[in-house]
Design a protein around this motif. Structure first.
Motif, PDB file in Angstrom:
ATOM      1  N   VAL A  88      -5.588  14.669 -17.384  1.00  0.00           N
ATOM      2  CA  VAL A  88      -4.384  13.864 -17.258  1.00  0.00           C
ATOM      3  C   VAL A  88      -4.219  13.102 -15.983  1.00  0.00           C
ATOM      4  O   VAL A  88      -3.837  12.066 -15.765  1.00  0.00           O
ATOM      5  N   GLY A  89      -4.519  13.917 -14.942  1.00  0.00           N
ATOM      6  CA  GLY A  89      -4.519  13.154 -13.472  1.00  0.00           C
ATOM      7  C   GLY A  89      -5.589  12.382 -13.244  1.00  0.00           C
ATOM      8  O   GLY A  89      -5.460  11.318 -12.622  1.00  0.00           O
ATOM      9  N   LEU A 142       0.786  -1.145  -0.069  1.00  0.00           N
ATOM     10  CA  LEU A 142       0.116  -0.074   0.048  1.00  0.00           C
ATOM     11  C   LEU A 142       1.010   1.343  -0.059  1.00  0.00           C
ATOM     12  O   LEU A 142       0.551   2.309  -0.803  1.00  0.00           O
ATOM     13  N   LEU A 143       1.791   1.300   0.958  1.00  0.00           N
ATOM     14  CA  LEU A 143       2.785   2.343   0.844  1.00  0.00           C
ATOM     15  C   LEU A 143       3.482   2.539  -0.519  1.00  0.00           C
ATOM     16  O   LEU A 143       3.599   3.656  -0.885  1.00  0.00           O
ATOM     17  N   LEU A 144       4.054   1.489  -1.056  1.00  0.00           N
ATOM     18  CA  LEU A 144       4.762   1.535  -2.212  1.00  0.00           C
ATOM     19  C   LEU A 144       3.718   2.315  -3.438  1.00  0.00           C
ATOM     20  O   LEU A 144       4.124   3.006  -4.262  1.00  0.00           O
ATOM     21  N   TRP A 145       2.364   1.766  -3.367  1.00  0.00           N
ATOM     22  CA  TRP A 145       1.637   2.035  -4.385  1.00  0.00           C
ATOM     23  C   TRP A 145       1.405   3.448  -4.255  1.00  0.00           C
ATOM     24  O   TRP A 145       1.340   4.192  -5.334  1.00  0.00           O
ATOM     25  N   GLY A 146       1.183   3.827  -3.072  1.00  0.00           N
ATOM     26  CA  GLY A 146       0.709   5.269  -3.065  1.00  0.00           C
ATOM     27  C   GLY A 146       2.009   6.237  -3.133  1.00  0.00           C
ATOM     28  O   GLY A 146       1.611   7.159  -3.731  1.00  0.00           O
ATOM     29  N   ILE A 147       3.188   5.959  -2.825  1.00  0.00           N
ATOM     30  CA  ILE A 147       4.246   6.626  -3.480  1.00  0.00           C
ATOM     31  C   ILE A 147       4.378   6.728  -4.843  1.00  0.00           C
ATOM     32  O   ILE A 147       4.415   7.803  -5.627  1.00  0.00           O
ATOM     33  N   VAL A 148       4.052   5.721  -5.483  1.00  0.00           N
ATOM     34  CA  VAL A 148       4.345   5.712  -7.037  1.00  0.00           C
ATOM     35  C   VAL A 148       3.194   6.326  -7.696  1.00  0.00           C
ATOM     36  O   VAL A 148       3.519   7.212  -8.591  1.00  0.00           O
ATOM     37  N   LEU A 149       1.813   6.212  -7.002  1.00  0.00           N
ATOM     38  CA  LEU A 149       0.544   7.121  -7.604  1.00  0.00           C
ATOM     39  C   LEU A 149       1.115   8.474  -7.467  1.00  0.00           C
ATOM     40  O   LEU A 149       0.770   9.265  -8.463  1.00  0.00           O
ATOM     41  N   LEU A 150       1.580   9.062  -6.413  1.00  0.00           N
ATOM     42  CA  LEU A 150       1.727  10.616  -6.199  1.00  0.00           C
ATOM     43  C   LEU A 150       2.757  10.909  -6.935  1.00  0.00           C
ATOM     44  O   LEU A 150       2.758  11.929  -7.906  1.00  0.00           O
ATOM     45  N   ILE A 151       4.000  10.172  -7.298  1.00  0.00           N
ATOM     46  CA  ILE A 151       5.009  10.663  -8.108  1.00  0.00           C
ATOM     47  C   ILE A 151       4.552  10.590  -9.738  1.00  0.00           C
ATOM     48  O   ILE A 151       4.777  11.517 -10.399  1.00  0.00           O
ATOM     49  N   THR A 162      -6.980   6.754 -12.925  1.00  0.00           N
ATOM     50  CA  THR A 162      -7.647   5.320 -13.194  1.00  0.00           C
ATOM     51  C   THR A 162      -6.887   4.198 -13.495  1.00  0.00           C
ATOM     52  O   THR A 162      -7.280   3.165 -13.138  1.00  0.00           O
ATOM     53  N   VAL A 163      -5.857   4.515 -14.227  1.00  0.00           N
ATOM     54  CA  VAL A 163      -4.774   3.307 -14.377  1.00  0.00           C
ATOM     55  C   VAL A 163      -4.264   2.751 -13.282  1.00  0.00           C
ATOM     56  O   VAL A 163      -4.493   1.568 -13.208  1.00  0.00           O
ATOM     57  N   PHE A 164      -3.957   3.491 -12.320  1.00  0.00           N
ATOM     58  CA  PHE A 164      -3.297   2.918 -10.949  1.00  0.00           C
ATOM     59  C   PHE A 164      -4.515   2.302  -9.979  1.00  0.00           C
ATOM     60  O   PHE A 164      -4.350   1.292  -9.491  1.00  0.00           O
ATOM     61  N   SER A 165      -5.724   2.806 -10.421  1.00  0.00           N
ATOM     62  CA  SER A 165      -6.970   2.141  -9.486  1.00  0.00           C
ATOM     63  C   SER A 165      -7.305   0.873 -10.110  1.00  0.00           C
ATOM     64  O   SER A 165      -7.230  -0.061  -9.552  1.00  0.00           O
ATOM     65  N   VAL A 166      -7.219   0.768 -11.546  1.00  0.00           N
ATOM     66  CA  VAL A 166      -7.332  -0.580 -12.151  1.00  0.00           C
ATOM     67  C   VAL A 166      -6.421  -1.535 -11.774  1.00  0.00           C
ATOM     68  O   VAL A 166      -6.462  -2.666 -11.368  1.00  0.00           O
ATOM     69  N   ILE A 167      -4.853  -1.055 -11.721  1.00  0.00           N
ATOM     70  CA  ILE A 167      -3.994  -2.024 -11.226  1.00  0.00           C
ATOM     71  C   ILE A 167      -4.158  -2.399  -9.664  1.00  0.00           C
ATOM     72  O   ILE A 167      -4.133  -3.780  -9.386  1.00  0.00           O
ATOM     73  N   ALA A 168      -4.685  -1.483  -8.790  1.00  0.00           N
ATOM     74  CA  ALA A 168      -4.626  -1.836  -7.697  1.00  0.00           C
ATOM     75  C   ALA A 168      -5.924  -2.580  -7.517  1.00  0.00           C
ATOM     76  O   ALA A 168      -5.823  -3.716  -6.476  1.00  0.00           O
ATOM     77  N   THR A 207       1.489  10.947 -10.700  1.00  0.00           N
ATOM     78  CA  THR A 207       0.539  11.893 -11.062  1.00  0.00           C
ATOM     79  C   THR A 207       1.131  13.350 -11.030  1.00  0.00           C
ATOM     80  O   THR A 207       0.656  14.052 -11.944  1.00  0.00           O
ATOM     81  N   TRP A 208       2.040  13.365 -10.143  1.00  0.00           N
ATOM     82  CA  TRP A 208       2.783  14.802 -10.271  1.00  0.00           C
ATOM     83  C   TRP A 208       3.418  15.089 -11.391  1.00  0.00           C
ATOM     84  O   TRP A 208       3.340  16.309 -11.973  1.00  0.00           O
ATOM     85  N   ALA A 209       4.175  14.047 -11.577  1.00  0.00           N
ATOM     86  CA  ALA A 209       4.979  14.124 -13.069  1.00  0.00           C
ATOM     87  C   ALA A 209       4.329  14.390 -14.134  1.00  0.00           C
ATOM     88  O   ALA A 209       4.533  15.372 -14.963  1.00  0.00           O
ATOM     89  N   ALA A 210       3.260  13.596 -14.517  1.00  0.00           N
ATOM     90  CA  ALA A 210       2.358  13.725 -15.493  1.00  0.00           C
ATOM     91  C   ALA A 210       1.749  15.247 -15.682  1.00  0.00           C
ATOM     92  O   ALA A 210       1.647  15.657 -16.678  1.00  0.00           O
TER      93      ALA A 210
END
Length: 277
Positions: A246-247, A205-214, A252-258, A216-219
């Protein structure tokens, strides 16, 4: 012991093999509602330093509820599609509809519990002079005794840790609701299935949250920069909307993966707990 690497491998197989079906569910239930929410927020954004009118706030609240209901149904359909390779799109939608009310009841219960847990800090903040109805960014003359501030901070830290722990134990909750036709008993079953796997799930969960934030911010940063340069300073609202789109796409992509990971984690946990199932 269930290995998270094996669950990720199975999730990747599901995503590659059923990507079209999953996208057909996720786009209208997760992506489009998020875009509509962003469009509404831009259309009704108050003048800086002022609060939104009561009519706009009411409509916005109703829109948020409708979007939450649609998203919940979409999650259930995605779980159904990702749990069993024999499940087709029509089957997934039918299962989501059949299990929607039990899932909604459980979601309402969990929200009620979180609301109760959030009341003490909210009451203390109001007593200290914080105005939750004030416009965003408006100065707030908050006065709180040092001892109260320390106690409030500790409470919020402990509450965050409790939410993380309980959230990890309940990760397969909706998968249980969809696949086992359970109601409130799904909470106890999800808790039982995740026993001895809590900290592995917390790490995911922590890894997923960090990757999602990075991500989203980058995109959003890249898209915002590109469109500001292309459209100029006079199209800030258009740029803000495009950045929000874009966000929403990244989310959505990360939600589907999760969700796929959650479904495959449930399958792995059930196989371990009930070898004959």
């Amino acid at each position: 012991m269930v290995k998270m690497s094996n669950v990720w491998d199975r999730s990747t197989e599901v995503l590659s093999g059923r990507g079209g079906m999953l996208a057909g569910i996720a786009i209208p239930t997760l992506f489009v509602p998020a875009v509509l929410r962003a469009l509404w927020a831009l259309a009704t954004a108050p003048v800086p330093g002022t609060a939104a009118g009561p009519a706009a706030a009411l409509v916005g609240g109703l829109l948020a509820i409708v979007i939450a209901l649609i998203s919940l149904w979409g999650q259930l359909a995605l779980i159904a599609a990702a749990s069993d390779p024999a499940t087709q799109a029509a089957d997934a939608r039918r299962l989501a509809t059949a299990r929607f009310l039990p899932a909604l009841g459980i979601a309402a219960l969990l929200v009620a519990v979180l609301t109760v847990l959030a009341l003490p800090p909210a009451v203390l903040a109001i007593q200290a002079g914080f105005d939750f109805t004030a416009p965003a960014g408006a100065p707030q003359p908050v006065t709180m005794a040092p001892g109260t501030a320390i106690g409030l901070s500790l409470y919020l830290v402990v509450l965050g840790l409790v939410i993380l722990f309980v959230g990890a134990r309940l990760v397969p909750l909706y998968a249980v609701v969809v696949n086992e036709r359970r109601g409130i008993g799904a909470i106890a079953e999800a808790w039982r299935l995740t026993r001895r796997h809590t900290w592995r799930i917390v790490g995911v969960l922590l890894l997923w949250g960090i990757v999602l934030l990075i991500a989203t911010w980058a995109a959003q940063a890249v898209v915002g920069t590109v469109f500001r340069l292309a459209l100029g300073a006079g199209a800030l609202n258009v740029v803000a909307f495009l950045v929000a789109v874009v966000g929403a796409a990244v989310s959505t992509v990360f939600s589907v993966i999760a969700i796929v990971f959650t479904a495959q984690l449930y399958v792995a946990l059930v196989r371990r707990a009930r070898p004959a199932a």
